[in-house]
Structure formats: structure tokens, C-alpha cells
Design a protein around this motif. Structure first.
Motif, short mmCIF file in Angstrom:
data_model
loop_
_atom_site.label_atom_id
_atom_site.label_comp_id
_atom_site.label_asym_id
_atom_site.label_seq_id
_atom_site.Cartn_x
_atom_site.Cartn_y
_atom_site.Cartn_z
N ARG A 51 0.83 -1.21 0.00
CA ARG A 51 0.00 0.00 0.00
C ARG A 51 0.86 1.26 0.00
O ARG A 51 0.55 2.24 -0.67
N GLU A 52 1.95 1.21 0.74
CA GLU A 52 2.84 2.38 0.83
C GLU A 52 3.46 2.67 -0.53
O GLU A 52 3.49 3.79 -0.99
N LYS A 53 3.94 1.57 -1.15
CA LYS A 53 4.59 1.73 -2.46
C LYS A 53 3.59 2.23 -3.49
O LYS A 53 3.89 3.08 -4.33
N TYR A 54 2.35 1.68 -3.43
CA TYR A 54 1.32 2.08 -4.39
C TYR A 54 1.12 3.60 -4.35
O TYR A 54 0.96 4.25 -5.37
N LYS A 55 1.18 4.14 -3.15
CA LYS A 55 0.89 5.58 -2.98
C LYS A 55 2.09 6.47 -3.32
O LYS A 55 1.95 7.68 -3.46
N ASP A 56 3.27 5.84 -3.44
CA ASP A 56 4.49 6.61 -3.67
C ASP A 56 4.54 7.12 -5.12
O ASP A 56 4.73 6.35 -6.06
N LEU A 57 4.36 8.41 -5.29
CA LEU A 57 4.29 8.97 -6.65
C LEU A 57 5.68 9.16 -7.26
O LEU A 57 5.81 9.56 -8.41
N THR A 58 6.73 8.85 -6.50
CA THR A 58 8.08 9.05 -7.05
C THR A 58 8.71 7.74 -7.56
O THR A 58 9.79 7.75 -8.12
N ARG A 59 8.01 6.60 -7.37
CA ARG A 59 8.64 5.34 -7.79
C ARG A 59 8.74 5.25 -9.32
O ARG A 59 7.86 5.75 -10.03
N LYS A 60 9.81 4.59 -9.77
CA LYS A 60 10.12 4.53 -11.21
C LYS A 60 9.11 3.69 -12.00
O LYS A 60 9.00 3.81 -13.21
N THR A 61 8.42 2.78 -11.29
CA THR A 61 7.49 1.88 -11.98
C THR A 61 6.14 2.54 -12.28
O THR A 61 5.23 1.88 -12.77
N ASN A 62 6.01 3.83 -11.97
CA ASN A 62 4.77 4.54 -12.25
C ASN A 62 4.69 4.98 -13.72
O ASN A 62 5.26 5.98 -14.11
N THR A 63 4.00 4.19 -14.52
CA THR A 63 3.68 4.63 -15.89
C THR A 63 2.18 4.46 -16.06
O THR A 63 1.56 3.69 -15.31
#
Ligand code: ADP
Ligand code: NI
Length: 227
Positions: A155-167
Motif C-alpha cells: 500500500r505504501e509503495k502504491y501511494k508513492d508517486l516518485t517510484r520509477k514503476t509509475n507509468t
């Protein structure tokens, strides 16, 4: 009650004006309309609570960066019993995906209806557009062939808008393709299934045009896993 709903409608309209984060008033209107349609088919929920929480559900969303009390403060101006205000706020509070995940447990029918109404708007053609709009706003790439979705997304990672896997495309795997299994009402499930299939069609076409054969395989394996 109709007057109160009308007043709340106008408050939300004014509040969400000019929003470009995927929470513009068109989204609120669609959730309100979805909720009404689900109410017609699911009689066992209080229409007033469902409609009011649909109109106010994104006022204090964490992306709106409020202190979390804007909806409450507004409700207190309406001359409603404290218990009704609490019920509306609890309904709103229960439904966020980052809190309740893809297998939510809701306490009330009002929560189930609102959750379905909101989730439907994250699916289908509108869901695709909102995702691209949100991702563009946050400067995420549309797609990167070398960056596959995160395997164990907390859940924490999902909310992290800086992670590289966000496309934009990864968001389908992070959330959108999981949503149909979080639906709570029979009418909501049925509509979600249609919108789910439409997104699969979109992704297949996208990967074909991109000549991303590995991703076509990835999608197939992903769908086998979730079904
Ligand atoms: P909702 O208003 O439906 O509760 P959210 O507040 O979670 O939805 O997000 C608003 C819109 O932006 C939704 O359509 C959602 O799918 C999309 N979105 C949320 N997070 C991301 C992300 N990391 N990347 C792309 N789109 C996102
Ligand atoms: Ni919403």
C-alpha cells in the motif's frame, strides 16, 4: 432532503472546478449518476446517505491536499443530525482503494454502493482517460517497455508517486485490472465486467501497435493469475 442534495451538488461543483488531477466535477457527476443507477437496482441502502457521500467523496481526498475537514465543515452548515453527518463521513472514509485494497470488507450497504459507483469510474474508456490524465499531470511516462509493474506492490509503495514503476500502462496492472473483483453489488459487478473487458481490448491493441510482444505475454499471464 432534495434541497440539501441540490446545495451539496452546487458546493461540490464549485469546489472541483478547474481540477486536473482526475477529480474534476465531471468525475463527481458520473459517480453521483452511477450511484443513482445502482440505487435503483439495490433497494437496501439509504439514498440520502449514498447521494450525499457521492457528491462529497473526493473533497478531502489526499490528492486534494486539504486538512481533511472540508466536507465535515460543510456538512455542519446544513442543519443535519450529528448521526447523519457521521454516517456520511464514515461512508466516504471507508472506500478509498489505497485503504481498502482489492478485497474490501465494508460494514454497510451505503459503503458498498458508493465504492462501486466510484470504482466504475476508474474502469472502461473513462478509466483509461483518467489514468493518462493523472499520469501526465504527475509527469509519469505513458509506457516504458523495460519497466514492468512492481511484483509485490504494498500500500505504501502504491501511494508513492516518485517510484520509477509509475507509468500509465503499469497503473492497469497496479490497480485497474484488479478492480472488478472488488465490486460489491450484483449490478456493479455486471457493469465492471464490461468495462474490464474493454480495458483488456485496449491493452492488447496498445501492445500490438507498440510491437511489445513480451507485454502481450505478460498480460496473458497476469489475466490467468487474476481469473
Ligand atoms: P478515485 O477518485 O476513483 O478514488 P484516485 O483518487 O485513486 O481515484 O485517482 C484518480 C484517478 O487517477 C483514477 O482514475 C485512478 O485510476 C488514476 N490514478 C491513480 N493513481 C494513479 C497512478 N499512479 N498512475 C496513473 N493513474 C492513477
Ligand atoms: Ni472518486
Amino acid at each position: 432532503m432534495e434541497k440539501i442534495i441540490e446545495k451539496t451538488y452546487q458546493f461540490a461543483q464549485h469546489y472541483h472546478e478547474n481540477d486536473t488531477s482526475g477529480h474534476d466535477f465531471e468525475h463527481i457527476k458520473r459517480v453521483f449518476y452511477n450511484a443513482q443507477k445502482l440505487l435503483d437496482k439495490t433497494q437496501k441502502a439509504d439514498p440520502f446517505i449514498v447521494k450525499m457521500s457521492a457528491l462529497l467523496h473526493d473533497i478531502d481526498d489526499h490528492k486534494m491536499k486539504t486538512d481533511g475537514t472540508v466536507a465535515k465543515t460543510f456538512l455542519q452548515t446544513l442543519d443535519l443530525p450529528d448521526q447523519t453527518i457521521t454516517q456520511i463521513l464514515q461512508t466516504i472514509d471507508a472506500i478509498s482503494f489505497s485503504k481498502s485494497g482489492s478485497k474490501p470488507h465494508f460494514q454497510t450497504n451505503e459503503q458498498k454502493l458508493l465504492s462501486d459507483a466510484d470504482k466504475l469510474d476508474a474502469l472502461g474508456a473513462i478509466g483509461i482517460c483518467r489514468t493518462i490524465q493523472f499520469a501526465t499531470q504527475n509527469k509519469f511516462p505513458l509506457f516504458d517497455e523495460t519497466i514492468f509493474p512492481e511484483q509485490n506492490l504494498t500500500r505504501e509503495k502504491y501511494k508513492d508517486l516518485t517510484r520509477k514503476t509509475n507509468t500509465s500502462i503499469n497503473h492497469f496492472f497496479d490497480k485497474l485490472l484488479k478492480l472488478h473483483s472488488a465490486m460489491q453489488t450484483p449490478a456493479g459487478k455486471k457493469e465492471a465486467q464490461k468495462r474490464h473487458q474493454f480495458m483488456i481490448l485496449f491493452l492488447k491493441q496498445f501492445f500490438m501497435e507498440q510491437n511489445a510482444l513480451e507485454w502481450l505475454n505478460y498480460l496473458d499471464r497476469y489475466l490467468e493469475k487474476i481469473n
